[in-house]
Write an enzyme that holds these catalytic residues in place. Structure first.
Site, short mmCIF file in Angstrom:
data_model
loop_
_atom_site.label_atom_id
_atom_site.label_comp_id
_atom_site.label_asym_id
_atom_site.label_seq_id
_atom_site.Cartn_x
_atom_site.Cartn_y
_atom_site.Cartn_z
N ARG A 93 0.61 -1.10 0.11
CA ARG A 93 0.13 0.08 0.22
C ARG A 93 0.46 1.27 0.00
O ARG A 93 1.97 1.15 0.56
CB ARG A 93 -1.15 -0.14 1.72
CG ARG A 93 -1.48 1.60 1.09
CD ARG A 93 -2.55 1.33 2.35
NE ARG A 93 -3.52 2.46 2.70
CZ ARG A 93 -3.41 3.51 3.41
NH1 ARG A 93 -3.47 2.47 5.19
NH2 ARG A 93 -4.20 4.32 3.70
N HIS A 137 -3.22 10.87 1.29
CA HIS A 137 -2.85 10.81 2.73
C HIS A 137 -1.84 11.95 2.56
O HIS A 137 -0.95 11.95 3.30
CB HIS A 137 -1.37 9.94 2.03
CG HIS A 137 -1.38 8.87 3.82
ND1 HIS A 137 -1.67 7.53 3.69
CD2 HIS A 137 -0.85 9.05 5.40
CE1 HIS A 137 -1.13 7.55 5.04
NE2 HIS A 137 -1.51 8.52 5.87
N GLU A 182 -7.59 8.56 6.38
CA GLU A 182 -8.32 8.69 7.75
C GLU A 182 -9.07 10.30 7.53
O GLU A 182 -7.61 10.71 8.08
CB GLU A 182 -7.10 8.28 8.66
CG GLU A 182 -6.41 7.72 8.80
CD GLU A 182 -5.28 7.53 9.78
OE1 GLU A 182 -3.96 8.45 9.93
OE2 GLU A 182 -4.65 6.19 10.17
N ASN A 308 -8.08 1.19 10.07
CA ASN A 308 -6.55 1.94 10.58
C ASN A 308 -6.64 1.52 11.99
O ASN A 308 -7.67 2.46 12.47
CB ASN A 308 -5.80 3.14 9.48
CG ASN A 308 -5.48 2.80 8.54
OD1 ASN A 308 -6.02 1.87 7.98
ND2 ASN A 308 -4.95 4.28 7.84
N TYR A 310 -4.66 1.17 15.40
CA TYR A 310 -3.81 0.99 16.44
C TYR A 310 -3.73 1.23 17.49
O TYR A 310 -3.29 0.05 18.57
CB TYR A 310 -2.88 2.42 16.38
CG TYR A 310 -2.32 2.86 15.13
CD1 TYR A 310 -0.77 2.55 14.79
CD2 TYR A 310 -3.04 3.33 13.88
CE1 TYR A 310 -0.49 2.53 13.90
CE2 TYR A 310 -2.56 3.60 13.37
CZ TYR A 310 -1.50 3.20 12.73
OH TYR A 310 -0.68 3.02 11.46
N GLU A 367 -3.69 -0.73 7.56
CA GLU A 367 -2.84 -0.27 9.46
C GLU A 367 -2.83 -0.25 10.36
O GLU A 367 -3.95 -0.67 11.24
CB GLU A 367 -2.88 1.25 9.24
CG GLU A 367 -2.50 2.03 7.73
CD GLU A 367 -1.59 3.87 7.85
OE1 GLU A 367 -1.64 4.22 9.81
OE2 GLU A 367 -2.63 4.31 7.13
O1 IFM Z 1 1.99 7.50 10.38
C1 IFM Z 1 0.92 8.01 10.93
C2 IFM Z 1 0.17 7.45 8.86
O2 IFM Z 1 0.42 8.73 8.06
C3 IFM Z 1 -1.89 7.61 9.60
N1 IFM Z 1 -2.05 6.68 10.24
C4 IFM Z 1 -0.84 6.47 11.77
C5 IFM Z 1 0.63 6.29 11.32
C6 IFM Z 1 1.22 6.32 12.69
O3 IFM Z 1 0.68 7.47 13.02
#
Ligand code: IFM
Length: 459
Positions: A93, A137, A182, A308, A310, A367
């Site tokens: 990606r 992005h 995002e 995405n 985290y 992500e």
């Molecule tokens: O680095 C970023 C990415 O550009 C977008 N999503 C979160 C990642 C980590 O912060």
């Protein structure tokens, strides 16, 4: 699902799934974005982006750096794609830098910019990497920002024009397109919190920006479909499972408010429900200007949803704090170097919820990854045990979600390479591959070696 730990020669390791536990056509990738890795900021007709301008503004980037050189991927892409292939990835990606394609409104697309992405895509195909292109992005041309940026409706048309030019050129070889990465971050971090480019801090502007970004997504879909045979197109959202800070009714109510803006504000319109009524009432006069037909355009059918993930957010009632009287609490317990909680189960929970609430069809984790303070040992290794365990545990959670029937079809680790982490500059490393920015040497971290072994494991 409980994570089981077992002893290995490296100590206690979470029990990861095996590749063979997933479908044979499951996509195993890694992700990057243009401004974070490409560098070559003034090469082949690339124009200034909002991130060049923001980074040049004193005090905006923690280490005073910029993406001007980054990983020099613009020149070193063959080596980087070789690394992806050698890891055993079957997908990659990346994102298109809009400032390489168009300088501003009007004008013709820059052939050298398109040539670069054609070379890059051909390089992926030659290495067995399925290209997944993201059209936005975060690196908006500064010339468009000077005309109002995403707050201006004309930027939607400019985006569609760029999407059309790019998919016309690459549509015969790239089938998978992500329109926007995002949107919450573009809108809220860039235009309300203000610590990302373009650095605006105004809630009403942020909501108008969010609307235009969603509209740009929806309006670009017909252009993509016209130019790409058998296109598969979608969007990538940054989502967090939410937890209340306590069992109190106030914290639960705060959670519902936060959920409205953080989750439903984006997913509801994408899946044809319009903006959530409760959140519209809460934002009042800050609600965006919506023209006839906008909501239908935003809800254009997609082929997949990118998630995405985290970390989960814990929210508390905080009268007077932010537009909705909500505070996101600092994490307790195990965290990464970003201070983000490590919560693999949150990934499974999130995927299950999105599937249950919206039935968006195939899901891809576009992500997922972790930042740690990596160091290179005297023998040239990077012993990133934390990231390796993060990866194993999140793949275990992902497998749990798949077993429960969530149609996840691929996983992209963030990130292939250490890179420019926005306002944190180069102080934060998310890569599977370590980059020495002084020499541009790449080194596989232990997490990359583990991912490679996982991907090579016979079924
Ligand atoms: O680095 C970023 C990415 O550009 C977008 N999503 C979160 C990642 C980590 O912060």
């Amino acid at each position: 699902m409980t994570t089981i730990f077992q002893a290995t020669e490296q100590g206690l390791e979470p029990q990861a799934p095996r590749r063979a536990d997933f479908a044979t056509d499951f996509l195993w990738g890694a992700a990057t974005s243009s401004y974070q890795i490409e560098g070559a900021a003034q090469v082949d007709g690339r124009v200034e982006s909002i991130w060049d301008r923001f980074a040049a503004t004193p005090g905006k980037i923690r280490d005073g750096s910029s993406g001007a050189v980054a990983c020099d991927h613009y020149h070193r892409w063959p080596q980087d794609l070789d690394i992806g292939r050698d890891l055993g990835l079957n997908a990659y990606r990346f994102s298109i830098a809009w400032p390489r394609i168009f300088g501003g409104p009007g004008g013709k697309p820059n052939p050298k910019g398109l040539d670069f992405y054609e070379r890059l895509v051909d390089g992926m195909l030659a290495r067995g990497l399925q290209p997944w292109a993201t059209l936005y992005h975060w690196d908006l041309p500064q010339a468009l920002q000077d005309r109002g940026g995403w707050n201006a409706r004309a930027t939607v048309d400019a985006f569609v024009e760029m999407a059309d030019a790019v998919t016309r050129r690459l549509g015969d070889r790239v089938r998978h397109w992500i329109t926007q990465n995002e949107p919450w971050c573009t809108a809220m971090i860039g235009h309300h919190e203000g610590w990302h480019a373009p650095g605006i801090a105004d809630f009403r502007t942020a909501l108008q920006v969010a609307h235009h970004v969603l509209l740009a997504h929806g309006k670009a879909l017909p252009a993509i479909r016209a130019n790409v045979p058998d296109a598969r197109a979608g969007i990538a959202l940054s989502l967090h499972p939410l937890r209340p800070a306590s069992d109190s009714a106030l914290d639960h109510a705060a959670l519902a408010r936060h959920d409205g803006l953080r989750y439903r504000w984006f997913l509801d319109p994408l899946y044809g429900r319009g903006y959530p009524e409760d959140t519209l009432r809460l934002v009042g006069a800050a609600a965006p200007v919506v023209q006839a037909g906008d909501m239908e355009a935003i809800a254009a059918p997609t082929d997949f949803l990118g998630v995405n993930y985290y970390f989960p957010e814990t929210v508390a009632d905080a009268p007077g704090h932010g537009p909705l009287g909500v505070r996101v609490l600092e994490a307790r317990g195990e965290t990464t170097a970003m201070g983000w909680p490590v919560a693999p189960q949150g990934l499974a929970e999130l995927l299950q919820r999105v599937h249950r609430d919206y039935r968006p069809g195939p899901l891809y984790v576009t992500e997922n990854g972790a930042c740690y303070d990596d160091t290179v040992t005297a023998d040239g290794a990077v012993r990133d045990l934390g990231r390796k365990r993060y990866l194993m545990r999140h793949l275990a959670a992902l497998h749990g979600a798949v077993k429960k029937g969530v149609p996840v079809q691929g996983y992209f680790a963030w990130s292939l390479l250490d890179n420019f982490e926005w306002s944190e500059g180069y102080l934060r490393r998310f890569g599977l591959v370590h980059v020495d920015y002084a020499t541009q040497q790449r080194r596989l971290k232990d997490s990359a070696l583990w991912y490679r072994a996982f991907l090579r494991e016979p079924g």
